[in-house]
Write a protein that holds these residues in place. Structure first.
Motif, PDB file in Angstrom:
ATOM      1  N   LEU A 192      40.543  55.283  44.452  1.00 32.32           N
ATOM      2  CA  LEU A 192      40.822  53.858  44.247  1.00 32.32           C
ATOM      3  C   LEU A 192      41.260  53.575  42.804  1.00 32.32           C
ATOM      4  CD1 LEU A 192      37.829  52.276  46.229  1.00 32.32           C
ATOM      5  CD2 LEU A 192      40.203  52.575  46.995  1.00 32.32           C
TER       6      LEU A 192
ATOM      7  N   LEU B 122      44.454  49.525  43.896  1.00 29.87           N
ATOM      8  CA  LEU B 122      43.381  48.738  44.497  1.00 29.87           C
ATOM      9  C   LEU B 122      43.623  47.243  44.324  1.00 29.87           C
ATOM     10  CD1 LEU B 122      40.671  48.485  45.894  1.00 29.87           C
ATOM     11  CD2 LEU B 122      39.543  48.934  43.699  1.00 29.87           C
TER      12      LEU B 122
ATOM     13  N   LEU C 258      44.153  44.504  47.399  1.00 27.09           N
ATOM     14  CA  LEU C 258      43.425  43.244  47.563  1.00 27.09           C
ATOM     15  C   LEU C 258      44.386  42.070  47.679  1.00 27.09           C
ATOM     16  CD1 LEU C 258      40.923  44.937  46.936  1.00 27.09           C
ATOM     17  CD2 LEU C 258      40.200  43.164  45.342  1.00 27.09           C
TER      18      LEU C 258
ATOM     19  N   THR D 206      31.818  48.902  46.564  1.00 27.83           N
ATOM     20  CA  THR D 206      31.541  47.510  46.206  1.00 27.83           C
ATOM     21  C   THR D 206      31.844  47.237  44.738  1.00 27.83           C
ATOM     22  OG1 THR D 206      29.822  47.361  47.904  1.00 27.83           O
ATOM     23  CG2 THR D 206      29.781  45.703  46.147  1.00 27.83           C
TER      24      THR D 206
ATOM     25  N   ARG E  16      33.849  48.806  42.668  1.00 29.45           N
ATOM     26  CA  ARG E  16      35.271  48.860  42.322  1.00 29.45           C
ATOM     27  C   ARG E  16      36.048  47.685  42.912  1.00 29.45           C
ATOM     28  NH1 ARG E  16      36.472  53.215  39.492  1.00 29.45           N
ATOM     29  NH2 ARG E  16      38.723  53.107  39.746  1.00 29.45           N
ATOM     30  N   ARG E  17      35.748  47.299  44.130  1.00 32.44           N
ATOM     31  CA  ARG E  17      36.500  46.166  44.695  1.00 32.44           C
ATOM     32  C   ARG E  17      36.119  44.868  43.998  1.00 32.44           C
ATOM     33  NH1 ARG E  17      32.521  42.411  46.522  1.00 32.44           N
ATOM     34  NH2 ARG E  17      31.805  42.872  48.641  1.00 32.44           N
TER      35      ARG E  17
ATOM     36  N   GLU F   5      37.778  42.283  50.886  1.00 33.25           N
ATOM     37  CA  GLU F   5      37.931  43.189  49.745  1.00 33.25           C
ATOM     38  C   GLU F   5      37.410  44.580  50.090  1.00 33.25           C
ATOM     39  OE1 GLU F   5      37.077  39.413  46.752  1.00 33.25           O
ATOM     40  OE2 GLU F   5      35.721  41.136  46.785  1.00 33.25           O
ATOM     41  N   ASP F   6      36.252  44.629  50.746  1.00 37.54           N
ATOM     42  CA  ASP F   6      35.700  45.922  51.168  1.00 37.54           C
ATOM     43  C   ASP F   6      36.663  46.637  52.112  1.00 37.54           C
ATOM     44  OD1 ASP F   6      33.077  45.736  49.897  1.00 37.54           O
ATOM     45  OD2 ASP F   6      32.616  44.214  51.390  1.00 37.54           O
TER      46      ASP F   6
ATOM     47  N   ALA G 172      39.712  48.030  50.297  1.00 37.64           N
ATOM     48  CA  ALA G 172      39.365  49.208  49.500  1.00 37.64           C
ATOM     49  C   ALA G 172      39.119  50.424  50.391  1.00 37.64           C
ATOM     50  CB  ALA G 172      38.124  48.911  48.658  1.00 37.64           C
TER      51      ALA G 172
END
Length: 318
Positions: free
Chosen positions: A12, A17, A21, A105, A107-108, A305-306, A309
Motif C-alpha cells: 500500500l 492508496l 480512496l 486500518t 494506513r487507510r 476506505e478499508d 485498501a
C-alpha cells in the motif's frame, strides 16, 4: 492469500492508496452499511467489544473488517485490540485474502487524511506539526508529506521520550524533524501550516485561538463521544469537513460536545469526503478568502476506505 502487517504495508504505497480512496468515494456502486457493535461478556473480566465493518462493490468485491477489543488482555500483557480483514469475491463469495487489520486500518486512515489535505490544506504547506507519536503519527507524517511539500516536521507527545524516538526515526530517513517540547506546543502550533492530531485525549490539546490564517487542522484521534482533541473555538472558527457525516455526528466528541453545548450546529459541516472527491464541494478553493481560511478535517473511519485498501493490497500481491 494471507498478508501480514509488513506485507500490507509494502502493498500500500501512499500515492496508490490515496488514489484508490479517491476512486472508491466517487463510485456509485459501493455499499457501506453502518458498522455493527456487539458486547461480549467475558467471565470474570471486563466485557469485550466486537466491531464488524462490511462494504462491497456490486459484482466485484465483498469485504468485512472484524475488530476485537478485549480490555482484559492488559492483565496478560497482550494487546487489547486485534483485527483482521477478509476480502472475498463479489460474484461467488469465494475468499480471496485475509489481511492484517491493524496495519490496513492505520494506513487507510492516514491516506484519508492526506486525501482530505489535497482539498483543504494550502498547496504550499511546508510546516507540519504532528501531535501524537504513536502508531498513527508514524503513518500520518509520510502520508501528509506525499501530498504537500513538507520541509520540516515537529513532533509533540505527552511523553517527550516517545516524541524523541519518532524524531530520531524521521531524522534517520533524512527528514528535518524536531521535538516540540511540552511548553512549546502553542508557539509551534501557531506557525504550522498543517497540524495533525492522533491522540487518546479527552480534553482539547490544540486550541482554535492558536491556529494561524491559512492553517489546516487534521483530527484523527477521537473516536468516542467522550474524546476530543480540539476546543469549541476551533470548531466555530474553522471550515469543517468530515469523512462521513453519519459517523462524525454519532461517534466523535470533537463534534458531539460543541453541538451539545450549543457552540455549533450539525450544519457546520460543509462537506464529507465523498462530496469533495465527486466535485460537489471544492474544499479550500470554494471558501471565501481561500488563502487565509482555516480548515479542519475530522475522520472517524469509513468501511469504504478499508475495502479500497484491501483491494489494492490484494491486486499488488496477486
Amino acid at each position: 492469500m494471507q498478508l501480514n502487517a509488513d506485507q500490507v504495508q509494502n502493498a500500500l504505497p501512499w500515492d496508490s492508496l490515496i488514489e484508490a480512496l479517491r476512486e472508491i468515494f466517487v463510485r456509485a456502486d459501493v455499499r457501506s452499511p453502518i458498522r455493527h457493535h456487539h458486547t461480549l461478556e467475558v467471565p470474570g473480566e471486563p466485557a469485550a467489544t466486537l466491531l464488524l465493518m462490511p462494504a462491497w462493490i456490486e459484482g466485484e468485491y465483498l469485504g468485512v473488517k472484524q475488530v476485537n477489543v478485549f480490555p482484559g488482555n492488559n492483565t496478560r500483557h497482550l494487546p487489547g485490540l486485534s483485527s483482521h480483514y477478509m476480502l472475498s469475491c463479489g460474484k461467488t463469495g469465494r475468499p480471496l485474502a485475509l489481511l492484517d487489520g491493524n496495519e490496513l486500518t492505520a494506513r487507510r486512515t492516514a491516506a484519508a487524511s492526506a486525501l482530505a489535505s489535497q482539498f483543504l490544506s494550502r498547496a504550499d504547506a511546508s510546516q507540519l506539526l504532528m501531535v501524537g507519536a504513536g502508531r498513527m503519527g508514524r503513518r500520518l507524517i509520510p502520508a501528509h508529506m506525499s501530498v504537500r511539500p513538507i520541509q520540516t516536521v515537529q513532533v509533540w507527545d505527552r511523553n517527550e521520550a516517545a516524541a524523541a524516538a519518532l524524531v530520531a526515526e524521521l531524522t534517520a530517513s533524512d527528514i528535518d524533524a524536531r521535538v516540540c517540547s511540552r511548553d512549546q506546543l502553542q508557539e509551534v502550533a501557531g506557525t504550522a501550516d498543517i497540524i495533525s492530531c492522533a491522540t487518546m485525549a479527552t480534553e482539547p490539546v490544540v486550541f482554535g485561538d492558536w491556529l494561524k490564517p491559512g492553517a489546516h487542522l487534521d483530527l484523527v484521534g477521537s473516536f468516542t463521544p467522550s474524546m476530543r482533541e480540539t476546543d469549541n473555538v476551533a470548531m466555530q472558527r474553522c471550515a469543517v469537513f468530515v469523512d462521513t457525516r453519519a459517523g462524525a455526528l454519532s461517534e466523535t466528541g470533537d463534534l458531539i460536545m460543541p453541538i451539545r453545548e450549543g457552540a455549533i450546529g450539525a450544519d457546520k459541516i460543509l462537506a464529507e469526503l465523498a462530496e469533495l472527491c465527486r466535485g460537489q464541494h471544492a474544499g479550500r478553493a470554494a471558501l471565501a478568502d481561500a488563502e487565509q481560511a482555516v480548515t479542519l478535517f475530522k475522520s472517524v473511519g469509513d468501511s469504504r476506505e478499508d475495502l479500497a485498501a484491501a483491494i489494492l493490497a490484494f491486486r499488488n500481491q496477486g
